[in-house]
Scaffold this motif. Structure first.
Motif, PDB file in Angstrom:
ATOM      1  N   ALA A   1     -46.752 -12.629  22.245  1.00 36.38           N
ATOM      2  CA  ALA A   1     -46.510 -12.963  23.493  1.00 36.38           C
ATOM      3  C   ALA A   1     -46.018 -14.155  24.153  1.00 36.38           C
ATOM      4  N   HIS A   2     -44.871 -14.220  23.152  1.00 39.13           N
ATOM      5  CA  HIS A   2     -43.457 -14.571  23.619  1.00 39.13           C
ATOM      6  C   HIS A   2     -41.893 -14.455  24.926  1.00 39.13           C
ATOM      7  N   ILE A   3     -42.664 -13.405  24.150  1.00 39.93           N
ATOM      8  CA  ILE A   3     -41.606 -12.476  24.723  1.00 39.93           C
ATOM      9  C   ILE A   3     -41.294 -11.605  26.436  1.00 39.93           C
ATOM     10  N   ARG A   4     -40.451 -11.380  26.850  1.00 44.40           N
ATOM     11  CA  ARG A   4     -40.497 -11.038  28.184  1.00 44.40           C
ATOM     12  C   ARG A   4     -39.239 -10.243  28.267  1.00 44.40           C
ATOM     13  N   LEU A   5     -39.995  -9.210  28.992  1.00 41.58           N
ATOM     14  CA  LEU A   5     -38.497  -8.099  29.702  1.00 41.58           C
ATOM     15  C   LEU A   5     -38.168  -8.309  30.742  1.00 41.58           C
ATOM     16  N   ILE A   6     -37.443  -8.563  30.565  1.00 44.85           N
ATOM     17  CA  ILE A   6     -36.262  -8.545  32.000  1.00 44.85           C
ATOM     18  C   ILE A   6     -34.608  -8.184  31.520  1.00 44.85           C
ATOM     19  N   ARG A   7     -35.166  -6.645  32.450  1.00 42.39           N
ATOM     20  CA  ARG A   7     -33.668  -5.184  32.341  1.00 42.39           C
ATOM     21  C   ARG A   7     -32.730  -6.022  32.785  1.00 42.39           C
TER      22      ARG A   7
END
Length: 385
Positions: free
Chosen positions: A168-174
């Motif tokens: 829940a604390h992971i964010r995907l930013i390419r």
């Protein structure tokens, strides 16, 4: 609100994160950049940014030196009292987060672009370090006030399976973002003479596929194909996978390629070539490919995490198997023999870069992560009243 951005080189901060730092300043943040010393620190200061050097050695495994670095970081953060610390690369993520915990900093953001030498190498040293680094990552990345930014879906899944951080604390930013308008506006200077100029631009590491690139060029030359092979970048002495400089000079002396060394003007270089290749073993999200895509160049890269985020095979570039120089040679020959297809791939790559990888998108999403943690802290403060 004060933010500290921490990277393992000043070169990285200048080339990959200066747009983020200046955007934060415009948004009212007090920004401090920290890294080991280097020539780009003064360039950052020349942009009106605060930068401080750290006594950090990337390859150091000396426990006393590493403890001294951690203590130095902790004292710096206690002095500065930032609202958040944002670390880039695994070592900075671990040390920055541990120091932030010790200093009582409320928010920690970490951006890990790829899994790094410890997780990608099969060397004995890397395998021995792996469980230690896993344990440190769990300690550093955990907590409700921490967020982990990853650059590709494969790494998101890897971290989830490894249990290194709450999903829940992971964010995907390419990626770190590219000014697509700057690259789209360059004038093409490559001559249309049937002798394509092929470019590999990266840190000169074996796991960037440098050996496969050289083998593919050697094979194409043995077939009598006319082409010019360019290699841009310098060996990275801080990385165990660095290609030795004498080896590169042997390739030059053999007449296989032209070695350009470090290139500051990537836009100018990309405007002078026809095809860009990156036969890497694994990436976070390769900036070189995005810059080349923004220029409308056809891309050839490997079907591995990070690279396949940028290229869809046959749509906006070509994918080849990792470690396969024969497949790389065939892909280069295919683009050489079918220039209309190469142009089609390049135009599709340009559209994708503009829609998915422009720096404005990356900066907006990164600042949204900061705002998320700020709002979480504000809500916690209200509930405790």
């Amino acid at each position: 609100m004060k933010a500290v951005l921490f990277a393992n080189t000043d070169w990285y901060l200048y080339n990959f994160r200066r747009a983020l730092a200046t955007s934060l300043q415009r948004a009212g943040y007090d920004v401090l950049l920290i890294s080991p010393p280097g020539p780009y620190g003064n360039r950052l200061r020349g942009l009106g940014l605060r930068w401080e050097s750290l006594p950090m050695q990337r390859r150091s495994l000396n426990p006393l030196r590493e403890l001294a670095l951690l203590w130095h970081l902790t004292r710096l953060l206690r002095r500065e009292r930032p609202a958040l610390v944002h670390g880039f690369t695994i070592k900075c993520a671990v040390y920055g987060s541990l120091a932030a915990r010790l200093a009582g900093i409320p928010a920690r953001v970490n951006a890990v672009a790829g899994m790094g030498y410890v997780f990608t190498s099969s060397h004995v040293k890397a395998r021995l370090l792996r469980p230690v680094v896993r344990g440190l990552l769990r300690l550093a990345l955990g907590g409700r006030d921490a967020r982990l930014i990853l650059q590709n879906a494969d790494d998101v899944e890897l971290f989830r399976r490894a249990g290194l951080v709450d999903p829940a604390h992971i964010r995907l930013i390419r990626g770190s973002g590219v000014d697509c308008a700057q690259f789209a506006g360059i004038s093409r200077q490559a001559p249309d003479d049937g002798c394509p100029r092929i470019l590999l631009a990266s840190r000169l590491l074996w796991d960037k596929g440098v050996g496969e690139y050289v083998a593919a060029i050697r094979q194409l030359r043995s077939q009598g194909r006319m082409l010019q092979a360019l290699l841009a970048g310098t060996p990275d002495p801080g990385n165990p996978a660095a290609v030795p400089e004498p080896t590169i000079r042997e390739w030059v002396d053999e007449g296989l390629l032209t070695w350009l060394g470090h290139v500051d003007d990537m836009a100018g270089l990309l405007g002078s070539v026809d095809i860009v290749v990156l036969p890497s073993y694994r990436e976070g999200l390769p900036r070189t490919l995005v810059e080349a895509a923004a220029c409308g160049l056809p891309l050839i890269t490997t079907d591995v995490p990070g690279c396949r985020e940028v290229v869809s095979d046959g749509v906006d570039g070509l994918l080849v198997p990792m470690g396969n120089s024969d497949a790389l040679a065939l892909a280069i020959a295919r683009l050489q023999d079918h220039p209309a297809f190469a142009r089609q791939l390049g135009e599709a790559a340009r559209r994708k870069a503009r829609m998915q990888f422009d720096e404005r998108i990356v900066i907006q999403r990164t600042m949204a992560v900061y705002a998320e943690l700020r709002d979480l802290r504000a809500a916690s403060a209200e509930s405790s009243v």
